[in-house]
Design an enzyme around this catalytic site. Structure first.
Site, PDB file in Angstrom:
ATOM      1  NE  ARG A  90      -9.785  30.051  18.041  1.00 25.06           N
ATOM      2  CZ  ARG A  90     -10.027  29.736  19.296  1.00 25.06           C
ATOM      3  NH1 ARG A  90      -9.338  30.310  20.247  1.00 25.06           N
ATOM      4  NH2 ARG A  90     -10.960  28.871  19.609  1.00 25.06           N
ATOM      5  CE1 TYR A 113      -8.382  23.633  -1.057  1.00 25.75           C
ATOM      6  CE2 TYR A 113      -9.674  23.622   0.961  1.00 25.75           C
ATOM      7  CZ  TYR A 113      -8.479  23.398   0.294  1.00 25.75           C
ATOM      8  OH  TYR A 113      -7.379  22.959   0.985  1.00 25.75           O
ATOM      9  N   GLY A 156      -8.884  25.746  16.545  1.00 27.83           N
ATOM     10  CA  GLY A 156      -7.951  25.934  17.642  1.00 27.83           C
ATOM     11  C   GLY A 156      -8.530  25.795  19.024  1.00 27.83           C
ATOM     12  N   GLY A 171      -9.919  19.193  15.147  1.00 22.63           N
ATOM     13  CA  GLY A 171      -9.128  18.593  14.089  1.00 22.63           C
ATOM     14  C   GLY A 171      -7.862  17.953  14.591  1.00 22.63           C
ATOM     15  CB  VAL A 212      -0.942   0.043   1.222  1.00 21.70           C
ATOM     16  CG1 VAL A 212      -1.937  -1.080   1.172  1.00 21.70           C
ATOM     17  CG2 VAL A 212      -0.145  -0.009   2.523  1.00 21.70           C
ATOM     18  N   GLY A 213       0.351   2.318  -0.511  1.00 20.72           N
ATOM     19  CA  GLY A 213       1.077   3.565  -0.454  1.00 20.72           C
ATOM     20  C   GLY A 213       1.215   4.202  -1.813  1.00 20.72           C
ATOM     21  CB  ALA A 230     -14.659  26.934   4.446  1.00 19.76           C
ATOM     22  CG  ASN A 231     -10.726  26.051   4.974  1.00 21.74           C
ATOM     23  OD1 ASN A 231     -11.236  26.953   5.655  1.00 21.74           O
ATOM     24  ND2 ASN A 231     -10.427  24.870   5.490  1.00 21.74           N
TER      25      ASN A 231
END
Length: 428
Positions: free
Chosen positions: A320, A233, A355, A376, A155-156, A230-231
């Protein structure tokens, strides 16, 4: 769980009875090789699942051209749906509620990166090499859901360069402006491919990709879907005026810039029902050069639409979490409350992220600032995070260097449980 701890009190989110307010946030891990989740992904999520707990899966690409990073999972093909079904079954077996986050990265498509890592060790051997009680229990679990041949297969990721989009095509966006180079967590400077501005007549096809992905997620057994708006994208690239420079019906004023988001949210709600739909927003974030001159008005416009449709929950990123906050390693000091207007405006479940520790999460719930708190990095490193909160126990430290590496065990399923650590101490 202790009723005196606000985070650990039960909560009813629509039809879902949650045992507490601690949520696994969606976390990109880049370990779904070939964009298809595998047994190690099932083990990862099952580790973090418990009865009455809400988990949000890492962002799943809605199409082959939506994946800006290597080895992120997809939800556009029958093979992916079937693969996700095994992961969902593992989470449901633990009694948890599981939502699938769907995304399109748009112009956020790093180019020219290389990887020195080759992970070709069979998963079975990787697990046996890590002989902690936690890994041995995962070994037993995996033998129950997949064949020995699967566990003995390498795997990988083995490649010289990352080219996430098929045929080297340009990523799409609301604009043709390129993302400026960004410094990653390991100090690499990431450069991004120049995007292609979507034609107006192409946009309905992208909306349909989201709709089909949502339908596929429900077919795979997920309890609901979260739209990633969000973020920086694709949806964010349409909404925020630092990026969107269009002159058609999808650009200009707030109403037009929210049009794509509105069409995606409406299409998904119509497909699967607003009662099992969440939306993630980051009003004040500036990820990938994506920010807005009037984030409050912009976000209230989207929330108004979500209210009209009856969307189940709103998942919002704290300001933040802006790029540059706390770069010296200190905790950013930003007063709580900037999300309060959105909390007051939204009629459904309000989830915050960014956070938080246990004390801050308790305060957010106790003050009515949020119904749920998503974690997260803390949940990544502490698969039994709610239990650690309950016992007020110490936390494992996360290893940032393994956030996005390809290893199916190291930095992924090898973080110890509290009971594993206590057992080890008892035998010393």
């Amino acid at each position: 769980m202790e009723a005196s701890t606000p985070l650990l009190t039960p909560y009813k989110m629509g039809q879902f009875d949650l045992a507490h307010r601690v949520v696994l946030a969606p976390l990109t891990r880049c370990r779904s090789y070939g964009n298809v989740p595998g047994p190690h992904n099932a083990a990862y999520y099952a580790q973090r699942a418990a009865r009455g707990e809400l988990l949000v899966a890492e962002a799943c690409a809605v199409s082959e051209t939506a994946r800006g990073y290597p080895d992120v999972p997809g939800i556009w093909s029958a093979e992916q749906v079937e693969a996700w079904r095994h992961v969902v079954d593992a989470v449901h077996a633990k009694g948890a509620v599981f939502f699938c986050q769907i995304w399109h990265t748009g112009r956020v498509s790093p180019t020219g990166r290389t990887t020195k890592m080759e992970v070709t060790t069979p998963l079975l051997l990787k697990l046996v090499m890590k002989s902690s009680p936690n890994q041995l229990s995962i070994f037993s679990y995996l033998l129950g859901i997949c064949s020995l041949d699967t566990l003995l297969s390498p795997v990988g990721r083995k490649m010289d360069a990352i080219s996430p989009l098929p045929n080297g095509q340009a990523p799409i966006s609301s604009t043709d402006k390129q993302v400026t180079p960004q410094v990653s967590h390991d100090g690499q400077v990431l450069e991004f491919a120049p995007p292609r501005r979507l034609k107006t007549e192409e946009i309905p096809n992208i909306v349909d990709d989201f709709r089909i992905a949502a339908r596929n997620a429900i077919e795979a057994g997920f309890d609901g879907v979260e739209i990633h708006g969000a973020n920086g994208y694709l949806i964010d690239q349409f909404m925020k005026d630092s990026v969107n420079d269009r002159t058609d019906a999808y650009g200009g004023g707030i109403e037009n810039r929210c049009r794509f988001a509105a069409e995606v949210i409406t299409a998904v709600a119509d497909e699967i029902g607003a009662h099992r739909l969440g939306v993630r927003l980051s009003p004040f974030a500036d990820y990938m050069d994506c920010h807005d001159s009037d984030p409050k008005a912009l976000t209230l416009r989207v929330i108004g639409l979500m209210n009209d449709l009856g969307v189940l929950y709103c998942h919002m990123i704290e300001p933040r979490m802006c790029v540059g906050a706390g770069e010296d390693g200190s905790k950013p000091v930003i007063a709580h409350g900037r999300l309060l207007p959105f909390r007051k405006a939204f009629r459904g479940t309000f989830m915050v992220n960014g956070g938080y520790d246990r004390e801050e999460g308790d305060k957010a719930v106790a003050d009515g600032y949020a119904d749920l708190v998503a974690y997260g990095r803390l949940f990544l490193a502490n698969p039994d995070l709610p239990e650690r909160f309950r016992r007020k126990a110490g936390l494992n430290k996360y290893d940032r260097s393994t956030f996005y590496t390809s290893d199916p065990v190291v930095g992924y399923t090898d973080y110890p449980f509290l009971d594993d650590q206590n057992s080890e101490l008892a035998t010393r």
